[in-house]
Design an enzyme around this catalytic site. Structure first.
Site, PDB file in Angstrom:
ATOM      1  CD  GLN A  14      -2.671  -1.319   2.511  1.00 12.90           C
ATOM      2  OE1 GLN A  14      -2.463  -0.589   3.468  1.00 12.90           O
ATOM      3  NE2 GLN A  14      -3.560  -2.303   2.565  1.00 12.90           N
TER       4      GLN A  14
ATOM      5  CG  HIS B  11      -2.592  -0.712   7.787  1.00 12.34           C
ATOM      6  ND1 HIS B  11      -3.012  -1.377   8.910  1.00 12.34           N
ATOM      7  CD2 HIS B  11      -3.300  -1.230   6.743  1.00 12.34           C
ATOM      8  CE1 HIS B  11      -3.940  -2.278   8.566  1.00 12.34           C
ATOM      9  NE2 HIS B  11      -4.120  -2.198   7.258  1.00 12.34           N
TER      10      HIS B  11
ATOM     11  CD  GLU C  22     -13.094   4.136  14.519  1.00 12.42           C
ATOM     12  OE1 GLU C  22     -13.247   3.224  15.356  1.00 12.42           O
ATOM     13  OE2 GLU C  22     -12.278   5.076  14.677  1.00 12.42           O
TER      14      GLU C  22
ATOM     15  CE1 TYR D 184     -10.424  -7.268   6.878  1.00 17.52           C
ATOM     16  CE2 TYR D 184      -8.235  -7.076   7.844  1.00 17.52           C
ATOM     17  CZ  TYR D 184      -9.298  -6.517   7.162  1.00 17.52           C
ATOM     18  OH  TYR D 184      -9.243  -5.205   6.772  1.00 17.52           O
TER      19      TYR D 184
END
Length: 362
Positions: A82, A146, A238, A259
């Site tokens: 990512q 992340h 969120e 998960y």
């Protein structure tokens, strides 16, 4: 009329027929501005009408006057998982300073971390000069998950930057690390004296709030209040109203689950930890965020958040903010960024289509 640029370059600019879109604001249209991008990540608007677009692999493109130009001088990035070239922020004084700010994954020996770099854009828009890394997170993270990351210019010119916990869940509660935090910096990368953890032994002084998982959206509302949208695990994405020194709870509290289906932490609430203003279950994988103040009157003041998972733009309204509308069309495939344009349109990046679009009144 926008025109085609050499195919070898990548980006293709043209004007396609607009597609109609039925919404709460009536009949709107989606106009395609440019396509041909490989994993586009962020949009930034220049005061002369130009548009900067980042691509995860490390490319920065200027779209201006119907032409696309590759910008050289971009700092080296780690394009893995990512990570890569992520956000671009154009400050309010760009016309005088010509500075731009980029967030990206940077190499840190055997690992990598999120960094903030500043550069000066040449008058012709083809080169960054005076490139300087202002900040990089504390070393120690590995893997490709992340990174965050958005950067927002605050009301007093301070910079807010979001950082994911890099897949290391407990680190989001560790003030000695930057993982899972929103940081606040002066324009030159130094630490403001009034940051909440300045002088706290063992704490990173850049930290403004912590206990975040992977905040990939950030925006100021009309009052200058900072909000972020962040990825939960399985459920529990969120929207948070950021407060100075606040702990947002990850991974001690969450409305999602691992998960594997196992429970996360201690539940959904704990004293001393903030509650989200709004959350999604199931997860939508929220990314870019904006508070709209453009020409579509019915949407002014509302928040818009891109969904990577379900291919739509969420409109949030009310007090507290709640999702009240899904803006869905073939163009809204993996919406990575959403911005209010200086033309009053709602702009967005489709990672899935590799394209830039704008939503305007019919």
């Amino acid at each position: 009329m926008l025109r085609f640029i050499a195919a070898a370059f990548g980006a293709v600019l043209f004007a396609l027929p607009a597609n109609a879109l039925d919404t709460s604001a009536g009949s709107l249209r989606i106009e395609e501005v440019a396509r041909g991008f490989d994993t586009p990540w962020a949009i930034g608007f220049l005061p002369d009408g130009g548009l900067l677009i980042t691509e995860k692999a490390g490319r920065l493109t200027l779209l201006r006057d119907g032409e696309a130009r590759r910008v050289s001088g971009v700092p080296p990035v780690v394009d893995a998982g990512q990570g890569g070239l992520l956000d671009v922020m154009i400050p309010r004084d760009f016309a005088q300073s010509r500075e731009i700010f980029l967030t990206h994954a940077t190499s840190q020996g055997s690992g990598s971390g999120t960094a903030l770099t500043r550069g000066v854009l040449s008058e012709d828009g083809t080169q960054l000069t005076g490139v300087k890394t202002l900040f990089e997170m504390e070393r120690g993270s590995t893997g490709g998950r992340h990174f965050g990351s958005r950067v927002v210019e605050g009301p007093q010119g301070r910079l807010f930057m979001t950082i994911g916990e890099r897949g290391d869940r407990p680190s989001a509660q560790d003030l000695s690390r930057h993982n899972g935090s929103v940081i606040r910096l002066n324009r030159d990368g130094s630490v403001p004296d009034d940051n909440p953890f300045v002088g706290v032994e063992g704490a990173q002084p850049e930290i403004w709030s912590y206990g975040h998982r992977n905040p990939q959206g950030a925006a100021l509302d009309a009052n200058g209040q900072l909000w972020v949208s962040e990825h939960g695990a399985r459920g529990g994405d969120e929207v948070n109203r950021i407060k100075k020194g606040a702990n947002f709870g990850w991974p001690v509290i969450s409305y999602g689950r691992h998960y594997s289906g196992m429970k996360i932490g201690e539940g959904t609430q704990k004293p001393g930890m903030e509650q989200p203003v709004s959350y999604w279950d199931p997860s939508i994988a929220p990314s870019g965020m904006t508070f709209y103040d453009g020409s579509i009157r019915e949407w002014r003041g509302d928040a818009f958040v891109g969904s990577l998972k379900f291919d739509y733009i969420a409109r949030l309204s009310g007090s507290p903010l709640r999702e009240v509308e899904k803006i869905e069309a073939p163009e809204t495939t993996r919406v990575r960024d959403v911005r209010t344009g200086p033309d009053g349109a709602l702009w967005f990046l489709s990672e899935g289509n590799g394209a830039v679009y704008r939503i305007v009144k019919e």
